[in-house]
Enzyme design. Structure first.
Site, mmCIF file in Angstrom:
data_model
loop_
_atom_site.group_PDB
_atom_site.id
_atom_site.type_symbol
_atom_site.label_atom_id
_atom_site.label_comp_id
_atom_site.label_asym_id
_atom_site.label_seq_id
_atom_site.Cartn_x
_atom_site.Cartn_y
_atom_site.Cartn_z
ATOM 1 N N GLY A 249 -25.357 8.946 -37.799
ATOM 2 C CA GLY A 249 -26.307 8.282 -36.903
ATOM 3 C C GLY A 249 -27.629 8.990 -36.701
ATOM 4 O O GLY A 249 -28.416 8.591 -35.847
ATOM 5 N N GLU A 291 -21.014 12.908 -40.594
ATOM 6 C CA GLU A 291 -21.072 11.813 -41.569
ATOM 7 C C GLU A 291 -22.455 11.182 -41.671
ATOM 8 O O GLU A 291 -22.632 10.012 -41.338
ATOM 9 C CB GLU A 291 -20.063 10.721 -41.167
ATOM 10 C CG GLU A 291 -18.645 11.233 -41.063
ATOM 11 C CD GLU A 291 -17.668 10.181 -40.531
ATOM 12 O OE1 GLU A 291 -16.509 10.194 -40.965
ATOM 13 O OE2 GLU A 291 -18.077 9.371 -39.675
ATOM 14 N N PRO A 292 -23.446 11.910 -42.153
ATOM 15 C CA PRO A 292 -24.782 11.323 -42.276
ATOM 16 C C PRO A 292 -24.836 10.312 -43.420
ATOM 17 O O PRO A 292 -24.283 10.556 -44.496
ATOM 18 C CB PRO A 292 -25.670 12.528 -42.586
ATOM 19 C CG PRO A 292 -24.756 13.504 -43.261
ATOM 20 C CD PRO A 292 -23.399 13.311 -42.643
ATOM 21 N N GLY A 293 -25.480 9.189 -43.178
ATOM 22 C CA GLY A 293 -25.658 8.185 -44.228
ATOM 23 C C GLY A 293 -27.152 7.967 -44.439
ATOM 24 O O GLY A 293 -27.758 8.484 -45.383
ATOM 25 N N ARG A 294 -27.759 7.258 -43.491
ATOM 26 C CA ARG A 294 -29.178 6.940 -43.550
ATOM 27 C C ARG A 294 -30.051 8.178 -43.790
ATOM 28 O O ARG A 294 -30.986 8.155 -44.579
ATOM 29 C CB ARG A 294 -29.582 6.299 -42.211
ATOM 30 C CG ARG A 294 -30.991 5.747 -42.153
ATOM 31 C CD ARG A 294 -31.374 5.404 -40.700
ATOM 32 N NE ARG A 294 -30.321 4.665 -40.024
ATOM 33 C CZ ARG A 294 -30.208 3.337 -40.023
ATOM 34 N NH1 ARG A 294 -31.101 2.610 -40.635
ATOM 35 N NH2 ARG A 294 -29.209 2.748 -39.393
ATOM 36 N N ARG A 331 -32.974 -6.326 -43.737
ATOM 37 C CA ARG A 331 -33.035 -5.634 -42.443
ATOM 38 C C ARG A 331 -34.099 -6.189 -41.499
ATOM 39 O O ARG A 331 -33.923 -6.142 -40.294
ATOM 40 C CB ARG A 331 -33.184 -4.121 -42.630
ATOM 41 C CG ARG A 331 -31.938 -3.499 -43.267
ATOM 42 C CD ARG A 331 -31.951 -1.977 -43.262
ATOM 43 N NE ARG A 331 -31.820 -1.417 -41.935
ATOM 44 C CZ ARG A 331 -32.797 -0.830 -41.249
ATOM 45 N NH1 ARG A 331 -34.011 -0.727 -41.777
ATOM 46 N NH2 ARG A 331 -32.597 -0.352 -40.052
ATOM 47 N N CYS A 362 -35.874 -19.316 -49.962
ATOM 48 C CA CYS A 362 -36.095 -20.563 -49.248
ATOM 49 C C CYS A 362 -35.585 -20.434 -47.832
ATOM 50 O O CYS A 362 -34.486 -20.905 -47.496
ATOM 51 C CB CYS A 362 -35.379 -21.688 -49.961
ATOM 52 S SG CYS A 362 -36.414 -22.357 -51.227
ATOM 53 N N GLU A 363 -36.391 -19.778 -47.004
ATOM 54 C CA GLU A 363 -35.964 -19.434 -45.652
ATOM 55 C C GLU A 363 -37.213 -18.880 -44.954
ATOM 56 O O GLU A 363 -37.784 -17.896 -45.423
ATOM 57 C CB GLU A 363 -34.873 -18.355 -45.785
ATOM 58 C CG GLU A 363 -34.420 -17.700 -44.533
ATOM 59 C CD GLU A 363 -33.505 -18.584 -43.710
ATOM 60 O OE1 GLU A 363 -32.627 -19.245 -44.293
ATOM 61 O OE2 GLU A 363 -33.704 -18.622 -42.492
ATOM 62 N N TYR A 391 -29.153 1.158 -46.566
ATOM 63 C CA TYR A 391 -28.849 -0.195 -46.091
ATOM 64 C C TYR A 391 -29.782 -1.253 -46.666
ATOM 65 O O TYR A 391 -30.120 -2.220 -45.994
ATOM 66 C CB TYR A 391 -28.839 -0.233 -44.545
ATOM 67 C CG TYR A 391 -27.895 0.788 -43.959
ATOM 68 C CD1 TYR A 391 -26.515 0.639 -44.087
ATOM 69 C CD2 TYR A 391 -28.373 1.938 -43.328
ATOM 70 C CE1 TYR A 391 -25.645 1.590 -43.582
ATOM 71 C CE2 TYR A 391 -27.504 2.899 -42.824
ATOM 72 C CZ TYR A 391 -26.150 2.710 -42.952
ATOM 73 O OH TYR A 391 -25.287 3.667 -42.463
HETATM 74 C C1 PLP Z 1 -22.300 3.895 -40.371
HETATM 75 C C2 PLP Z 1 -21.465 5.081 -40.117
HETATM 76 C C3 PLP Z 1 -21.933 6.353 -40.451
HETATM 77 C C4 PLP Z 1 -23.318 6.607 -40.982
HETATM 78 O O1 PLP Z 1 -24.297 6.223 -40.082
HETATM 79 P P1 PLP Z 1 -25.839 6.562 -40.387
HETATM 80 O O2 PLP Z 1 -26.548 5.935 -39.243
HETATM 81 O O3 PLP Z 1 -26.172 5.914 -41.677
HETATM 82 O O4 PLP Z 1 -25.955 8.039 -40.449
HETATM 83 C C5 PLP Z 1 -21.084 7.419 -40.273
HETATM 84 N N1 PLP Z 1 -19.835 7.248 -39.771
HETATM 85 C C6 PLP Z 1 -19.353 6.028 -39.420
HETATM 86 C C7 PLP Z 1 -17.992 5.902 -38.907
HETATM 87 C C8 PLP Z 1 -20.158 4.916 -39.582
HETATM 88 O O5 PLP Z 1 -19.686 3.707 -39.213
#
Ligand code: PLP
Length: 432
Positions: A249, A291-294, A331, A362-363, A391
């Site tokens: 997050g 758990e970094p994603g973004r 998004r 078409c939206e 994302y």
């Molecule tokens: C989506 C998610 C993440 C990653 O979130 P980011 O905002 O992309 O860092 C990590 N852990 C869990 C359980 C998630 O659902």
């Protein structure tokens, strides 16, 4: 100069990513496309890893949340950087396994994993399955029993902290489809139940408090709430849980006004809180997972489009239409997400025109950005939308049967496709 460090302008006045000319990328790989700077992705993974090494004695694991952007090459890179891989479906798990990702470092999430997905995880020795509910706990224990194995699990807890971009609230937050509620006693009861099962090994607890968070306080508070639960478990069962997973997050820069914190600041704050709070409660300091994603891929990627028509509606607005749209970036349509837009072949000119960038679907809601500042563009110009690395590809659809875009990775002056452009043949492949 731009929202992302890996974006710049070269002597031809063209926008670059990882020093590679984006106009050349379109010439080589066609339009539209996604491009990433591989070194930026690796740098971000290393920064998180280093922050755990420096601030927490290396007693933890960075787990990349692959839902932000998942493909085989990404899994190879994450494995190469010695990080874990978080998956939320059989498809993401399959992607990781298909490149030989070490199963012990795969974390499997999801609020409604199917029985097939659970079997797939057990058969492939996934290291940690994050159990969301009692139905899943029971199913998993019987699948593992049937196969005569013990599976590592963590339970997902709703810590009652709901963090948004610029604020957070400590609420009941019972109203979420994810995880076990703390305040009703559901979490503690379920932990006890898991501890009594013979084919699951409860490694620890997990929480995830939101996305695109800039403030560090909610993470610290979440760590404290979770440690209180560790203490309660120890008092009532005599068992000390070993692992604390604080989720992801971490916010990134979409606009210049966004101010994300350095990852080391995050780890420092959380480490200090965990160390001192655990000591106060008489607990061992737990192994930590984040758990970094973004924050790994978001600012490392961009999308390149070609401008088609420019429609000026006097006294209303100007629409700049591009050859992609909500199919490759849903998004804005979903959450009015903000993005910086640049004309890639006129990057050194001033952005003094206020326009709306529209897609080709078409939206009417198929917009990429409204009322954004842009150089004076004409048909044929290349537009870059920055910080689309997270994302976008992963949320892409085939709406209007538009093929999915290719993904190009740039590294040290070389560009290569890591996902090819979808073809019309592939679009009809599953049709009968
Ligand atoms: C989506 C998610 C993440 C990653 O979130 P980011 O905002 O992309 O860092 C990590 N852990 C869990 C359980 C998630 O659902």
């Amino acid at each position: 100069m731009y929202v992302s460090d890996c974006i710049s302008v070269n002597e031809r006045g063209h926008l670059t990513i990882g020093s590679y000319d984006t106009v050349e990328l379109v010439k080589q790989f066609g339009s539209p496309l996604y491009a990433y700077d591989e070194n930026e992705i690796r740098k971000n993974l290393r920064e998180f890893k280093k922050s755990i090494d420096d601030e927490y004695g290396g007693n933890g694991l960075v787990v990349y949340a692959s839902k932000a952007f998942c493909c085989k090459e990404m899994a190879r890179i994450v494995a190469d950087e010695k990080c874990g891989f978080d998956v939320v479906s059989g498809g993401e798990l399959y992607t990781a396994l298909s490149v030989g990702f070490p199963a012990e470092d795969i974390v499997f999430h999801g609020n409604n994993k199917t029985e097939d997905e659970l079997r797939m995880a057990v058969e492939n020795n996934v290291g940690r399955i994050i159990v969301d509910n009692l139905t899943e706990l029971h199913n998993l224990n019987s699948i593992a029993a049937e196969k005569g194995v013990t599976v590592g699990i963590m339970l997902r807890i709703k810590p009652g902290i709901d963090a948004h971009t610029h604020s957070f609230v400590k609420t009941g937050q019972i109203d979420s489809k994810f995880g076990f509620a703390l305040e009703t006693g559901e979490a503690l009861d379920s932990i006890k139940e898991a501890l009594g099962m013979s084919n699951v090994k409860l490694r620890g607890l997990h929480c995830h408090i939101g996305s695109q968070i800039f403030d560090l306080d909610p993470f610290e508070l979440a760590a404290q709430v979770m440690l209180d639960l560790f203490k309660q478990v120890k008092d009532e069962t005599g068992i000390e849980l070993e692992e604390l997973n604080l989720g992801g997050g971490f916010g990134i820069k979409y606009l210049k006004s966004d101010r994300p914190r350095a990852y080391s600041d995050y780890m420092r704050k959380v480490s200090t809180a965990v160390n001192s709070y655990a000591a106060d409660l008489g607990l061992k300091t737990p192994f930590i997972l984040i758990e970094p994603g973004r924050s790994i891929v978001g600012a490392a990627g961009l999308t390149l489009y070609t401008v088609g028509c420019v429609k000026d509606i006097p006294d209303v607005r100007t629409y700049i239409s591009v050859d992609g749209g909500m199919g490759d970036n849903p998004r804005y349509a979903l959450y009015q997400s903000t993005y910086e837009v640049v004309c890639a072949n006129k990057a050194s000119e001033k952005r003094d025109w206020t326009v709306t960038v529209a897609g080709k679907c078409c939206e009417s809601g198929d917009l990429i950005q409204e009322w954004t500042r842009l150089q004076p563009v004409e048909p044929g110009d290349i537009l870059a939308v920055l910080s689309t690395g997270a994302y976008n590809y992963s949320m892409a659809s085939n709406y209007n049967r538009i093929p999915r875009l290719p993904v190009v990775f740039v590294k040290n002056g070389k560009a290569r496709e890591v996902i090819k452009r979808e073809t019309y043949e592939q679009l009809v492949e599953c049709d009968v």
